[in-house]
Design a protein around this motif. Structure first.
Motif, mmCIF file in Angstrom:
data_model
loop_
_atom_site.group_PDB
_atom_site.id
_atom_site.type_symbol
_atom_site.label_atom_id
_atom_site.label_comp_id
_atom_site.label_asym_id
_atom_site.label_seq_id
_atom_site.Cartn_x
_atom_site.Cartn_y
_atom_site.Cartn_z
ATOM 1 N N LEU A 41 -6.480 1.745 -4.012
ATOM 2 C CA LEU A 41 -7.220 1.596 -5.267
ATOM 3 C C LEU A 41 -6.443 0.770 -6.290
ATOM 4 O O LEU A 41 -7.018 0.236 -7.236
ATOM 5 C CB LEU A 41 -7.531 2.977 -5.868
ATOM 6 C CG LEU A 41 -8.398 3.919 -5.020
ATOM 7 C CD1 LEU A 41 -8.551 5.266 -5.713
ATOM 8 C CD2 LEU A 41 -9.765 3.308 -4.743
ATOM 9 N N GLY A 42 -5.139 0.648 -6.087
ATOM 10 C CA GLY A 42 -4.268 0.039 -7.087
ATOM 11 C C GLY A 42 -4.276 -1.474 -7.060
ATOM 12 O O GLY A 42 -4.871 -2.129 -6.198
ATOM 13 N N GLY A 43 -3.556 -2.052 -8.032
ATOM 14 C CA GLY A 43 -3.441 -3.500 -8.116
ATOM 15 C C GLY A 43 -2.534 -4.097 -7.058
ATOM 16 O O GLY A 43 -2.551 -5.310 -6.834
ATOM 17 N N ILE A 44 -1.730 -3.252 -6.411
ATOM 18 C CA ILE A 44 -0.905 -3.746 -5.295
ATOM 19 C C ILE A 44 -1.790 -4.223 -4.145
ATOM 20 O O ILE A 44 -1.402 -5.043 -3.334
ATOM 21 C CB ILE A 44 0.074 -2.641 -4.826
ATOM 22 C CG1 ILE A 44 1.116 -3.203 -3.868
ATOM 23 C CG2 ILE A 44 -0.655 -1.456 -4.212
ATOM 24 C CD1 ILE A 44 2.186 -2.218 -3.476
ATOM 25 N N HIS A 45 -3.020 -3.690 -4.089
ATOM 26 C CA HIS A 45 -4.029 -4.109 -3.112
ATOM 27 C C HIS A 45 -4.827 -5.248 -3.735
ATOM 28 O O HIS A 45 -5.352 -5.109 -4.842
ATOM 29 C CB HIS A 45 -4.932 -2.919 -2.780
ATOM 30 C CG HIS A 45 -5.964 -3.196 -1.745
ATOM 31 N ND1 HIS A 45 -7.080 -2.412 -1.590
ATOM 32 C CD2 HIS A 45 -6.071 -4.168 -0.805
ATOM 33 C CE1 HIS A 45 -7.818 -2.866 -0.599
ATOM 34 N NE2 HIS A 45 -7.216 -3.940 -0.114
ATOM 35 N N ASP A 46 -4.929 -6.356 -3.047
ATOM 36 C CA ASP A 46 -5.669 -7.513 -3.565
ATOM 37 C C ASP A 46 -7.160 -7.283 -3.331
ATOM 38 O O ASP A 46 -7.657 -7.453 -2.229
ATOM 39 C CB ASP A 46 -5.189 -8.782 -2.861
ATOM 40 C CG ASP A 46 -5.783 -10.045 -3.453
ATOM 41 O OD1 ASP A 46 -6.828 -9.961 -4.124
ATOM 42 O OD2 ASP A 46 -5.204 -11.129 -3.232
ATOM 43 N N HIS A 47 -7.892 -6.904 -4.382
ATOM 44 C CA HIS A 47 -9.300 -6.530 -4.239
ATOM 45 C C HIS A 47 -10.207 -7.735 -4.025
ATOM 46 O O HIS A 47 -11.326 -7.577 -3.550
ATOM 47 C CB HIS A 47 -9.750 -5.736 -5.471
ATOM 48 C CG HIS A 47 -9.016 -4.444 -5.636
ATOM 49 N ND1 HIS A 47 -9.279 -3.329 -4.873
ATOM 50 C CD2 HIS A 47 -7.986 -4.100 -6.457
ATOM 51 C CE1 HIS A 47 -8.460 -2.350 -5.223
ATOM 52 N NE2 HIS A 47 -7.663 -2.795 -6.177
ATOM 53 N N VAL A 48 -9.718 -8.924 -4.348
ATOM 54 C CA VAL A 48 -10.540 -10.129 -4.188
ATOM 55 C C VAL A 48 -10.291 -10.798 -2.832
ATOM 56 O O VAL A 48 -11.236 -11.184 -2.148
ATOM 57 C CB VAL A 48 -10.262 -11.119 -5.340
ATOM 58 C CG1 VAL A 48 -10.900 -12.482 -5.072
ATOM 59 C CG2 VAL A 48 -10.787 -10.545 -6.647
ATOM 60 N N ALA A 49 -9.046 -10.942 -2.459
ATOM 61 C CA ALA A 49 -8.721 -11.703 -1.246
ATOM 62 C C ALA A 49 -8.037 -10.866 -0.172
ATOM 63 O O ALA A 49 -7.501 -11.407 0.785
ATOM 64 C CB ALA A 49 -7.852 -12.910 -1.592
ATOM 65 N N GLN A 50 -8.052 -9.545 -0.317
ATOM 66 C CA GLN A 50 -7.558 -8.619 0.689
ATOM 67 C C GLN A 50 -6.035 -8.683 0.867
ATOM 68 O O GLN A 50 -5.366 -9.530 0.316
ATOM 69 C CB GLN A 50 -8.258 -8.835 2.046
ATOM 70 C CG GLN A 50 -9.750 -8.590 2.062
ATOM 71 C CD GLN A 50 -10.553 -9.785 1.620
ATOM 72 O OE1 GLN A 50 -10.320 -10.888 2.066
ATOM 73 N NE2 GLN A 50 -11.514 -9.560 0.743
ATOM 74 N N GLY A 51 -5.532 -7.769 1.666
ATOM 75 C CA GLY A 51 -4.100 -7.673 1.901
ATOM 76 C C GLY A 51 -3.387 -6.946 0.772
ATOM 77 O O GLY A 51 -3.984 -6.599 -0.253
ATOM 78 N N PHE A 52 -2.086 -6.707 0.983
ATOM 79 C CA PHE A 52 -1.270 -5.974 0.012
ATOM 80 C C PHE A 52 -0.110 -6.835 -0.476
ATOM 81 O O PHE A 52 0.525 -7.548 0.310
ATOM 82 C CB PHE A 52 -0.712 -4.688 0.631
ATOM 83 C CG PHE A 52 -1.703 -3.560 0.673
ATOM 84 C CD1 PHE A 52 -1.712 -2.583 -0.309
ATOM 85 C CD2 PHE A 52 -2.644 -3.479 1.692
ATOM 86 C CE1 PHE A 52 -2.633 -1.544 -0.282
ATOM 87 C CE2 PHE A 52 -3.574 -2.446 1.738
ATOM 88 C CZ PHE A 52 -3.570 -1.476 0.748
ATOM 89 N N HIS A 53 0.162 -6.719 -1.774
ATOM 90 C CA HIS A 53 1.338 -7.361 -2.344
ATOM 91 C C HIS A 53 2.578 -6.538 -1.996
ATOM 92 O O HIS A 53 2.483 -5.424 -1.491
ATOM 93 C CB HIS A 53 1.179 -7.489 -3.853
ATOM 94 C CG HIS A 53 0.001 -8.328 -4.264
ATOM 95 N ND1 HIS A 53 -0.088 -9.670 -3.979
ATOM 96 C CD2 HIS A 53 -1.147 -8.006 -4.931
ATOM 97 C CE1 HIS A 53 -1.225 -10.146 -4.462
ATOM 98 N NE2 HIS A 53 -1.889 -9.155 -5.036
ATOM 99 N N ARG A 54 3.749 -7.116 -2.329
ATOM 100 C CA ARG A 54 5.016 -6.572 -1.828
ATOM 101 C C ARG A 54 5.314 -5.171 -2.369
ATOM 102 O O ARG A 54 5.649 -4.277 -1.624
ATOM 103 C CB ARG A 54 6.145 -7.554 -2.180
ATOM 104 C CG ARG A 54 7.513 -7.127 -1.709
ATOM 105 C CD ARG A 54 7.608 -7.193 -0.187
ATOM 106 N NE ARG A 54 8.723 -6.408 0.290
ATOM 107 C CZ ARG A 54 8.656 -5.134 0.621
ATOM 108 N NH1 ARG A 54 7.543 -4.462 0.523
ATOM 109 N NH2 ARG A 54 9.714 -4.508 1.073
ATOM 110 N N TYR A 55 5.241 -4.982 -3.676
ATOM 111 C CA TYR A 55 5.510 -3.667 -4.263
ATOM 112 C C TYR A 55 4.920 -3.629 -5.657
ATOM 113 O O TYR A 55 4.485 -4.651 -6.205
ATOM 114 C CB TYR A 55 7.009 -3.335 -4.285
ATOM 115 C CG TYR A 55 7.882 -4.258 -5.106
ATOM 116 C CD1 TYR A 55 8.032 -4.081 -6.481
ATOM 117 C CD2 TYR A 55 8.583 -5.307 -4.506
ATOM 118 C CE1 TYR A 55 8.841 -4.923 -7.240
ATOM 119 C CE2 TYR A 55 9.387 -6.165 -5.259
ATOM 120 C CZ TYR A 55 9.514 -5.964 -6.615
ATOM 121 O OH TYR A 55 10.306 -6.798 -7.357
#
Length: 750
Positions: A262-276
Motif C-alpha cells: 500500500l505504501g509509496g515504496i510500491h510503484d502504483h503507476v509502473a509496478q515493482g518496488f523501490h529500494r527502501y
C-alpha cells in the motif's frame, strides 16, 4: 589517450577526456570513462604500474545506480584539479561492486573495521601489493563544517606516504591480520549444527523485538523490505501453527507485506518496488529499483497468497513480474540489474533529481484526469477520486524531514490512504466502479510517465540476480498455474545456459551486457562466477524443475552443484568461500555470514545441498549441508536474526524434507490436478518430483525406489514420503491437499 567507446564513434570528438574505462562493459565503469582521472579497471595492468612506479593505489568502488556515487563523481572525479592530483600521485582503479563482489567484500570489511561504518561509494587506499591502509566512503570535495574534503584527504595521504610510509604499511598489515582471524568461519571435526527449534525460536524473538507494529517492518527508519525476514516468519509459522508465537510470526509477515504494497515504496503507476523507505510508514522511498528486490518480493508475496488465499497478495506478485517483464527484461531472456533513483525533472533545469520520474503535482493529476464521474457525489472528477485514494495534496505530500535535500518539494509520492471500499463509499459509487476508475487513472499516468526522461538503466545482467529472478518466475508461475510465467522462466534458464555458462571450461560467468558490445575491444576478460552465482542459479533450477518437471533443469543443477563444490568448498572448515581461493589478488577468503539485501550464498547452498541430496540420493551432499550449518554454529546460536535464510535451512534439516512423488504423465490433466493441489499450499520443507515409472529416467537412475511407485487404476497417483517411507497413495487432489496439510501440523510435535 583517445579510445573509441561503445557505439559513440571517436571519443575525442565528443569528450575532452577519455580513459581506459571507455573499453569496459560495466555501465558503472562507462559512467566514469570521461572523467579527468587516469582510471584503470581492476587488473594486472594497474597492479604492475603501481609496483613499477612504487605508487599507492586509490580504489574507488560503487555501482551504476548509486546516488552518492553520482554525487562524488560530479563533485570530485569531474573536477580537473582533483583529477590531476589523483592521476599524478596514485594509480587510480575504479571497480563495479556488482561485477566484483569478492574484491568489494574484502575492502568493505576493512573500511567497516577501521571506520565503524561502510557504504558506497567506497574509497580505499592500498599499497602496490593491494594491502589497504586507509579507507572511507563518500568525501565532499572541499572542507566543510570541520569535515575534511576529498582534496585535503588526498594531500594528507600523499604526505603520509612520502614521510611515514612504514607506519602506514605496518598499521594496514596488523588490521589485515586481525581481519583474517576475526572473519574465519569454521567447524571443528565432528561438530553438529545447533538445535533447530532453539535457533528458530531465538530468531523469532529477535525479529519480534525489532518489529514495528503500526506499519510493519523491523526498524523505524529507514525501512528495508527484508524478504529474508518475511520468508523466515512464514516458514516458522508453518511448523508452529497452533502456538501464539507462530500466529504472531504470521501476523508480522502479512502485515508488513500488506503495508509495503500500500505504501509509496510500491510503484502504483509502473509496478515493482523501490529500494527502501526513508520513513517508517513506507511512504517516501529511495527510488532506485533493484532486480534482486523484485525477485525476492515476488516470492514473498506469492507465499503470502499460498498461506492466506487472499488474492491481494497474488496480484502484488504478478504486479512485480509485470514490471520486470516490461522494464528489466532483455530480448535474450536475461534480466537487467537496476533502474536509477535519479532522473531529469520534467521541468528541466540543471542536473538530475531523485524520484523526478515517479512523482506528481496535484495540477498534473487534475489536468490528466478531468472527467466528471457519472453518479459520483458532488460531481466529483476522476482526479478527485484518485487524489483522495492516493493521498495527493496541493502542497505535496512529502514532509520536509522525508526530503532532506529539498528535491521533492510540492511533489506527491502515491500512497494508498483508504481501501477501495472506503473510497467508493466516500464518492457514492460502487467498488467495481472505483476499481475501474483507479485502474484507468493509473494507466493514463503510466503513459504520461513514459514521456518523461527515464532514469538510467543498468543493463548489466548478473548470473546471481538472474538466478533469483528465475526462482521468482518459476514459483509464481507454478502457484498460479500461469503458463506464460513458466515460459518466461524457461527462457531465463536458457539465457543463463547460453550466455553465462562456459561449457568448455565448466564455469559460470559473472555477467554479460546488453548487445554485449563485442565490437569494442575489451581490456578486461570475462569475470568467472562467484559462489552466489552458482548457488542462486542452482536454487533457480531446482525451483524451475518443480514448476515444469522437466528433468533437464535438474540435470544442470546437479552439474553446477558439483562445480560449486570443486571451486568454493572449504575442505578444512566446512562451508563455501565467496570466491575462488586460488585468486591471489583477493586478500581475504571470506564466507558471507549475513542474509541482507540478498541472502547469503551459504544460506542458499545449505538448502540446495539438502534438496539435491533428495533428488540424487547422494549422502555426501546431505553431509556437506550439515557441515556448512555446523561451521556457522556460533553465528546461528548467538544472532540468528543475521541469518534468517540459513535458519530456514537448519529447520529443513531438522524437520526432514518430505518427498511428494507424483506418478503420472507430465502433460496429463489428472497429473496437473495433483500438482495444482501441491502448489496451492506453502510447504517450505518438501521436494516435488514426477515419475512415469521408466527405470531409465534421470530420477529413477538416481533413486531406484521410484521405479516401484505405480499409478493406481491407470490414473495419476501421489505418494507423500519421508525418507521414502510413504503414506498410502492417493489419486484425489483434495485428499492429497488434506494429507499435505495434516503433515505440516505433524511437524509441531517433532
Amino acid at each position: 589517450m583517445s579510445m573509441a567507446s561503445g557505439g559513440e564513434g571517436p571519443a575525442s570528438s565528443q569528450h575532452k577526456h577519455t580513459n581506459r574505462l571507455a573499453k569496459e562493459r560495466s555501465p558503472y565503469l562507462l559512467q566514469h570513462a570521461h572523467n579527468p582521472v587516469d582510471w584503470y579497471p581492476w587488473g594486472q595492468e594497474a597492479f604492475q604500474k603501481a609496483k613499477t612506479e612504487d605508487k599507492p593505489i586509490f580504489l574507488s568502488v560503487g555501482y551504476s545506480t548509486c546516488h552518492w556515487c553520482h554525487v562524488m563523481e560530479r563533485e570530485s572525479f569531474e573536477d580537473e584539479e582533483i583529477g590531476k592530483i589523483l592521476s599524478d600521485n596514485f594509480v587510480c582503479i575504479k571497480l563495479d561492486r556488482e561485477e566484483r563482489p569478492d574484491v568489494d567484500k574484502v575492502y568493505m570489511t576493512f573500511v567497516q573495521a577501521t571506520s565503524g561504518g561502510g557504504g558506497w561509494p567506497m574509497s580505499v587506499w592500498l599499497t602496490p601489493d593491494l594491502r589497504p591502509f586507509i579507507g572511507g566512503t563518500y568525501f565532499p570535495p572541499r572542507d566543510h563544517g570541520g569535515r575534511p574534503g576529498f582534496k585535503t584527504v588526498l594531500t594528507r595521504i600523499i604526505e603520509q606516504w612520502q614521510n611515514n610510509r612504514p607506519a602506514l604499511e605496518s598499521s594496514g598489515e596488523r588490521i589485515l591480520d586481525a581481519l583474517k582471524k576475526g572473519t574465519a568461519i569454521t567447524a571443528n571435526p565432528g561438530e553438529s549444527p545447533p538445535l533447530a527449534p532453539d535457533v528458530a525460536n531465538r530468531c523469532f524473538q529477535q525479529l519480534a523485538h525489532s518489529y514495528e507494529e503500526e506499519y510493519g517492518g523491523f526498524r523505524d527508519a529507514p525501512k528495508f523490505p527484508s524478504p529474508v525476514n518475511l520468508m523466515f516468519l512464514m516458514s516458522y509459522w508453518s511448523v508452529n501453527r497452533s502456538t501464539s508465537e507462530g500466529v504472531e510470526a504470521l501476523q508480522m509477515a502479512m502485515h508488513t507485506l500488506r503495508m509495503m504494497a500500500l505504501g509509496g515504496i510500491h510503484d502504483h503507476v509502473a509496478q515493482g518496488f523501490h529500494r527502501y523507505s526513508t520513513d517508517s510508514s513506507w511512504h517516501v522511498p529511495h527510488f532506485e529499483k533493484m532486480l534482486y528486490d523484485q525477485a525476492q518480493l515476488a516470492v514473498a508475496y506469492i507465499t503470502a497468497f499460498q498461506v492466506s488465499g487472499e488474492q491481494f497478495y497474488a496480484e502484488v506478485a504478478k504486479d512485480v513480474l509485470r514490471y520486470v517483464s516490461r522494464d528489466l527484461s532483455d530480448k535474450s531472456g536475461g534480466f537487467y540489474s537496476a533502474e536509477d533513483a535519479d532522473s531529469v525533472p520534467v521541468s528541466g533545469g540543471l542536473g538530475k533529481r531523485e524520484g523526478a520520474f515517479c512523482v506528481w503535482t496535484t495540477s498534473e493529476v487534475r489536468e490528466l484526469l478531468p472527467d466528471v464521474v457519472e453518479g459520483a457525489t458532488g460531481a466529483a472528477t476522476q482526479a478527485d477520486i484518485f487524489i483522495h485514494h492516493y493521498g495527493v495534496k496541493e502542497q505535496g505530500n512529502v514532509a520536509p524531514e522525508q526530503d532532506p535535500h529539498g528535491e521533492l518539494q510540492g511533489q506527491n509520492v502515491l500512497i494508498v490512504r483508504y481501501s477501495v471500499e472506503l473510497t467508493a463509499a466516500r464518492f457514492g459509487i460502487t467498488v467495481e466502479k472505483a476499481n475501474q476508475l483507479l485502474a484507468s487513472a493509473r494507466a493514463k499516468m503510466a503513459e504520461v510517465r513514459n514521456t518523461r526522461p527515464r532514469p538510467h538503466l543498468d543493463s548489466k545482467m548478473l548470473a546471481s540476480w538472474n538466478g533469483l529472478m528465475l526462482s521468482a518466475y518459476a514459483r509464481v508461475g507454478a502457484v498460479l498455474g500461469d503458463e506464460a510465467l513458466l515460459e518466461r522462466a524457461v527462457q531465463a534458464a536458457n539465457f543463463l545456459r547460453e550466455h553465462l555458462w562456459d561449457a568448455e571450461h565448466q564455469i559460470i560467468l559473472r555477467s554479460c551486457y546488453r548487445g554485449d558490445q563485442m565490437e569494442v575491444q575489451q581490456i578486461s576478460p570475462p569475470i568467472p562466477g562467484f559462489l552466489d552465482d552458482y548457488a542462486f542459479i542452482v536454487c533457480g533450477l531446482l525451483d524451475l524443475y518443480e514448476a515444469t518437471l522437466q528433468t533437464e533443469w535438474l540435470q544442470w543443477a546437479e552439474e553446477l552443484q558439483l562445480r560449486q563444490d570443486v571451486l568454493f568448498w572449504d575442505d578444512q572448515g566446512g562451508g563455501f568461500f565467496c570466491s575462488n581461493p586460488s585468486d591471489g589478488t583477493v586478500l581475504l577468503q571470506l564466507k558471507e555470514d549475513q542474509d541482507g539485501a540478498e541472502p547469503s550464498a551459504n544460506s542458499v547452498s545449505a538448502s540446495n545441498l539438502l534438496r539435491m541430496s533428495q533428488y540424487t540420493g547422494r549422502q555426501d551432499w546431505l553431509q556437506k549441508s550439515q557441515q556448512l550449518l555446523a561451521a556457522f554454529s556460533d553465528r546461528l546460536t548467538r544472532v540468528p536474526i543475521a541469518l534468517p535464510e540459513m535458519v530456514r535451512a537448519l529447520m529443513a534439516q531438522h524437520y526432514t524434507l518430505k518427498q511428494v512423488v507424483i506418478c503420472g504423465h507430465k502433460d496429463a490433466p489428472d497429473t496437473a490436478s495433483l500438482l495444482s493441489a501441491v502448489n496451492s499450499i506453502f510447504l517450505p520443507y518438501k521436494v516435488l518430483m514426477l515419475t512415469d515409472g521408466n527405470p531409465e529416467s534421470f530420477l529413477c537412475q538416481r533413486l531406484p525406489v521410484l521405479s516401484s511407485m505405480v499409478q493406481l487404476g491407470g490414473v495419476a497417483t501421489a505418494y507423500v514420503c519421508q525418507d521414502f517411507t510413504c503414506s498410502l497413495p492417493v489419486t484425489d487432489p483434495q485428499e492429497l491437499r488434506r494429507l499435505l496439510l495434516d503433515g505440516t501440523m505433524d511437524m509441531q510435535t517433532q
